[in-house]
Every structure is written in structure tokens, then in C-alpha cells.
Scaffold this motif. Sequence first.
Motif, PDB file in Angstrom:
ATOM      1  N   VAL A  65     -18.550 -71.933  16.251  1.00  0.00           N
ATOM      2  CA  VAL A  65     -18.965 -70.928  15.269  1.00  0.00           C
ATOM      3  C   VAL A  65     -20.376 -70.443  15.577  1.00  0.00           C
ATOM      4  O   VAL A  65     -20.667 -69.241  15.483  1.00  0.00           O
ATOM      5  N   ALA A  66     -21.262 -71.354  15.960  1.00  0.00           N
ATOM      6  CA  ALA A  66     -22.628 -70.971  16.321  1.00  0.00           C
ATOM      7  C   ALA A  66     -22.632 -70.014  17.514  1.00  0.00           C
ATOM      8  O   ALA A  66     -23.403 -69.041  17.550  1.00  0.00           O
ATOM      9  N   ASP A  67     -21.779 -70.274  18.491  1.00  0.00           N
ATOM     10  CA  ASP A  67     -21.707 -69.411  19.670  1.00  0.00           C
ATOM     11  C   ASP A  67     -21.130 -68.044  19.308  1.00  0.00           C
ATOM     12  O   ASP A  67     -21.565 -67.023  19.849  1.00  0.00           O
ATOM     13  N   LEU A  68     -20.156 -68.026  18.400  1.00  0.00           N
ATOM     14  CA  LEU A  68     -19.611 -66.745  17.941  1.00  0.00           C
ATOM     15  C   LEU A  68     -20.701 -65.906  17.285  1.00  0.00           C
ATOM     16  O   LEU A  68     -20.815 -64.699  17.550  1.00  0.00           O
ATOM     17  N   ARG A  69     -21.509 -66.539  16.447  1.00  0.00           N
ATOM     18  CA  ARG A  69     -22.604 -65.803  15.809  1.00  0.00           C
ATOM     19  C   ARG A  69     -23.564 -65.250  16.856  1.00  0.00           C
ATOM     20  O   ARG A  69     -23.990 -64.097  16.782  1.00  0.00           O
ATOM     21  N   LYS A  70     -23.896 -66.061  17.858  1.00  0.00           N
ATOM     22  CA  LYS A  70     -24.800 -65.612  18.926  1.00  0.00           C
ATOM     23  C   LYS A  70     -24.222 -64.409  19.660  1.00  0.00           C
ATOM     24  O   LYS A  70     -24.935 -63.426  19.926  1.00  0.00           O
ATOM     25  N   ASN A  71     -22.940 -64.452  19.977  1.00  0.00           N
ATOM     26  CA  ASN A  71     -22.309 -63.361  20.711  1.00  0.00           C
ATOM     27  C   ASN A  71     -22.187 -62.098  19.863  1.00  0.00           C
ATOM     28  O   ASN A  71     -22.319 -60.982  20.383  1.00  0.00           O
ATOM     29  N   LEU A  72     -21.936 -62.257  18.574  1.00  0.00           N
ATOM     30  CA  LEU A  72     -21.900 -61.092  17.691  1.00  0.00           C
ATOM     31  C   LEU A  72     -23.281 -60.456  17.575  1.00  0.00           C
ATOM     32  O   LEU A  72     -23.415 -59.230  17.545  1.00  0.00           O
ATOM     33  N   ARG A  73     -24.306 -61.283  17.528  1.00  0.00           N
ATOM     34  CA  ARG A  73     -25.672 -60.746  17.455  1.00  0.00           C
ATOM     35  C   ARG A  73     -26.036 -59.990  18.721  1.00  0.00           C
ATOM     36  O   ARG A  73     -26.837 -59.043  18.674  1.00  0.00           O
ATOM     37  N   SER A  74     -25.434 -60.388  19.847  1.00  0.00           N
ATOM     38  CA  SER A  74     -25.697 -59.660  21.095  1.00  0.00           C
ATOM     39  C   SER A  74     -25.087 -58.263  21.054  1.00  0.00           C
ATOM     40  O   SER A  74     -25.455 -57.388  21.853  1.00  0.00           O
ATOM     41  N   LEU A  75     -24.141 -58.050  20.115  1.00  0.00           N
ATOM     42  CA  LEU A  75     -23.518 -56.735  19.925  1.00  0.00           C
ATOM     43  C   LEU A  75     -24.104 -56.020  18.712  1.00  0.00           C
ATOM     44  O   LEU A  75     -23.490 -55.110  18.156  1.00  0.00           O
ATOM     45  N   GLN A  76     -25.307 -56.463  18.291  1.00  0.00           N
ATOM     46  CA  GLN A  76     -26.039 -55.872  17.166  1.00  0.00           C
ATOM     47  C   GLN A  76     -25.326 -56.104  15.837  1.00  0.00           C
ATOM     48  O   GLN A  76     -25.476 -55.326  14.896  1.00  0.00           O
ATOM     49  N   SER A  77     -24.555 -57.168  15.763  1.00  0.00           N
ATOM     50  CA  SER A  77     -23.861 -57.519  14.535  1.00  0.00           C
ATOM     51  C   SER A  77     -24.361 -58.889  14.072  1.00  0.00           C
ATOM     52  O   SER A  77     -25.455 -59.326  14.442  1.00  0.00           O
ATOM     53  N   ASP A  78     -23.587 -59.569  13.250  1.00  0.00           N
ATOM     54  CA  ASP A  78     -23.926 -60.910  12.777  1.00  0.00           C
ATOM     55  C   ASP A  78     -22.661 -61.544  12.231  1.00  0.00           C
ATOM     56  O   ASP A  78     -21.606 -60.907  12.166  1.00  0.00           O
ATOM     57  N   LEU A  79     -22.759 -62.796  11.851  1.00  0.00           N
ATOM     58  CA  LEU A  79     -21.633 -63.521  11.277  1.00  0.00           C
ATOM     59  C   LEU A  79     -22.063 -64.141   9.959  1.00  0.00           C
ATOM     60  O   LEU A  79     -23.007 -64.943   9.918  1.00  0.00           O
ATOM     61  N   ILE A  80     -21.403 -63.769   8.882  1.00  0.00           N
ATOM     62  CA  ILE A  80     -21.653 -64.408   7.594  1.00  0.00           C
ATOM     63  C   ILE A  80     -20.932 -65.750   7.584  1.00  0.00           C
ATOM     64  O   ILE A  80     -19.747 -65.826   7.888  1.00  0.00           O
ATOM     65  N   ILE A  81     -21.653 -66.812   7.251  1.00  0.00           N
ATOM     66  CA  ILE A  81     -21.097 -68.157   7.205  1.00  0.00           C
ATOM     67  C   ILE A  81     -21.183 -68.680   5.772  1.00  0.00           C
ATOM     68  O   ILE A  81     -22.238 -68.620   5.137  1.00  0.00           O
ATOM     69  N   ARG A  82     -20.062 -69.175   5.290  1.00  0.00           N
ATOM     70  CA  ARG A  82     -20.016 -69.734   3.946  1.00  0.00           C
ATOM     71  C   ARG A  82     -19.229 -71.046   3.957  1.00  0.00           C
ATOM     72  O   ARG A  82     -18.366 -71.267   4.806  1.00  0.00           O
ATOM     73  N   ILE A  83     -19.526 -71.910   2.988  1.00  0.00           N
ATOM     74  CA  ILE A  83     -18.755 -73.126   2.743  1.00  0.00           C
ATOM     75  C   ILE A  83     -18.054 -72.940   1.403  1.00  0.00           C
ATOM     76  O   ILE A  83     -18.702 -72.699   0.384  1.00  0.00           O
TER      77      ILE A  83
END
Length: 427
Positions: A65-83
Motif C-alpha cells: 500500500v505504501a508503494d502504491l501511494r508513492k507511485n500514485l504521487r509520481s503521477l501527481q495524485s495521492d492515495l487516501i488511506i483509512r482504517i
Amino acid sequence: MSERTILVWFRNDLRIHDNEILLEAVRKADKVLPVYCFDPYYFQKNASGSPKTGSIRARFLLESVADLRKNLRSLQSDLIIRIGNPAEVLPQLALEYGVNEVYHHREVAHEETDVSEQVETALWKIKLNLKHFIGHTLYHKEDLPFPIKDIPDSFSIFRKKTERESAVRPVLDTPDVINTPTINDAGELPTLVQLGLEQPVDDARSRTRFIGGETNGLYRLDQYFSEDIQPNAGKSTRSASKLSPWLSLGCLSMRQVYWAAKSHHSDALVLELLWRDYFRFMFKKHGTKYFNAGDSAVENDAPGDGLFEKWKCGNTGVPFVDASIHKLNATGYISNFSRQMVASYLVNDLEVDWRRGAAYFEEKLIDYSPASNWGNWAYVAGIGRNARDDRYFNTGKNLNELDIKGDFITRWLPSTPAGQSPLAQTV
């Protein structure tokens, strides 16, 4: 005209390459909102006090999940993470960000489909649609030469007919950029402690430490095909791919691995992918049959019975079985052959209900996926097995495949009388 926003709900598709829901959302919406939800259900403890998801498996998930967030940020996006419960979290986020539709990949196992139904119901209450995509198999369901209800139960027949009459689709493009709404609180990646787990201690005997995420999955794929090819009985062969941890969480695309395998003429890897497809389609065809059929429980297989406890602790007295279980407990990974051996011993020799072993593997395996895990265990237990397929699951084959010089074997192997093979008890 107001902007259209699509929420992309990531589950077991933690990648940006060859990801249909992500690419389709980018094409259809003005804004894309990527979300991952850590559902407490998957981190609860069972009646015996063991976690549904063990710490090694959970660590691999967190890394992915951390790597997915990093890769999305490289595309000028982000990942919302919730529990939290996705049926509560996703509608809240949808209302907060003015979402018009939610995309996700359809699952097949009953626990995962139940979650989807709960989310779909909750979204419908706020007049939003949950759109389902099919993206976890090598062959698209619509391209199969038979409807799901008529898929052959024999793997051999399934394989021959599918390879002859169907084709694997090409890999999809990766978005260049993802327009995302301004995110007020992206959320922090939870710790293992927050998930109710302890930090795993890496075993010094383990030669490989699997690290989750698309980046490491793609690296392993490239590394696999750059390895030296070893001679084996007159043939050239590579070692096991060990790609299953990244395939299980969707850090790697089945199609990308397939086309890489085809370009390197790796029939063995293609066969691995076909087995994954087969078990997934069997789950789609039979539903909960794998969980309910073939009850092999016996009278001495009570919750406190020592047979299962000895097996899961690696104290059976059978060297290869014990060494394999020790390695599983220490690393979260053992070879497919080892899995068949220890499963067969539990089911056929100890006569313990196969579902107890499947649940234990669910906790421990970093490459756990419902269809492959429960499908394999059901096969070992004789559910749906076709005699022509036994060659794949024959636990008595080729003793030279057993690694009697590995660190886990030599550490746990008891002394044996002179002239007697230490593996005699495994056959």
C-alpha cells in the motif's frame, strides 16, 4: 457543467500499470479519488486467538500500500488511506468529495463478495453506483470458450480448451497523470500495532526477504528472467518464479507476467498463471462449495486436539514436513511442492479437517489469495480432483525435489540410523 469525480477503491489490485479501473476512471472522469481501506475484519482473531492475517503477511500488505501511494504521487495524485469498514468509509468519502461513481475490481470468494455487497448497498442509499470490473484473471471471463457454469472441473480439459480457443488480452496503458481533488486528509499508513499485530522478526536462515509493492514486484519479474538458466535432466530451466506474493495483492498484473513469460518461452510460468485462473474460475462456478464440501473431520479432531497443534508447530516428527512448517512460520513462504506435501500429510496421514490447514495458511502465507489457497487445499482433500490432474499434486513424486540441504531442513532434521534416508517418513 460540474466536474465528474470517480472514486477508485483499491483492494487486491495495488498497482498503476495494467489496471483497468484506474485507466478507465482517468478516461471517464475529470477527477479521480484513489482510496485504500484497511478493513478490521481481516485483522480480527479467531476462536483460538490466532489472527486472520499474520504479522508477516500484514507487513507485506503495508509495504504494498505504501508503494502504491508513492507511485500514485509520481503521477501527481495521492492515495487516501483509512482504517474501518469500507461500507461506512467509502460513502463518507463519496459525500465529502462529491463523488459521482465508485469503481472496483470484482472478487469471487464469499467474504470479499459480501464486503462488495455491503458497500454497494450503502452507496445505493446515497444514490451512487458501484461499478464492477473483471481484472484479476489472465483470461477475461468474456473470452473463455465456455460460460462460467460450464467450465470443466478438470484442470487438464480447462487448460487445453482455453489455450486452444481463447487469447490473452494485451496489457493496458499506464496513465501519464491523474487529476485528483484537493485532499484534506490523506491519512497515515497504519502500523502493525494499530492492526493488533506484533512486529515480525526476520529469521537469519531465510535467504529471501519479500518486500511488498509494485516496484519490487516488477524488479523481481525482471530479475527472474535475467537469472542464469540451470540444466535439469537435459532441459534448460529456471528456478521457481516466486512472483506469487505480488500477484496475490495485484502488485503485478497477470497479463504483464504472461506476456513476459511468452517472450522468454517460459511454459512453466504460464502454467502457474493458468492454475491461478483455474482456481479463481472454480470459485466463481461453485461458490462456497470449497468451504462446505468434503468434511473430513474425525472424532479426535477437536479444537484442543494435539495433532493439528503438532503439525502447525512443526513437531510431527516427519523431517520434511516439520522443516517446511518451520520455514512457513518464519518467512511466510514455502514452495508449492512443500505446500502439497504438508497439506497431504495433515489431511491423509493425520486425518485432520483440511479447512483447518487452509485457515492456518491464510494467516501465514504472504501470497495468500482465497481462490488459490482454498482451491489447493480442497484439491488435496480430493474435492473436485480429476485423476488426470494428479501428476501436479502427487506428493510422492521425485524425492530429489526435496531440499535436504536447506537451512531449515538441516536445522530441524533429527538424526537417522545409518543407511536410512532421513526422508523415508515422507513417502
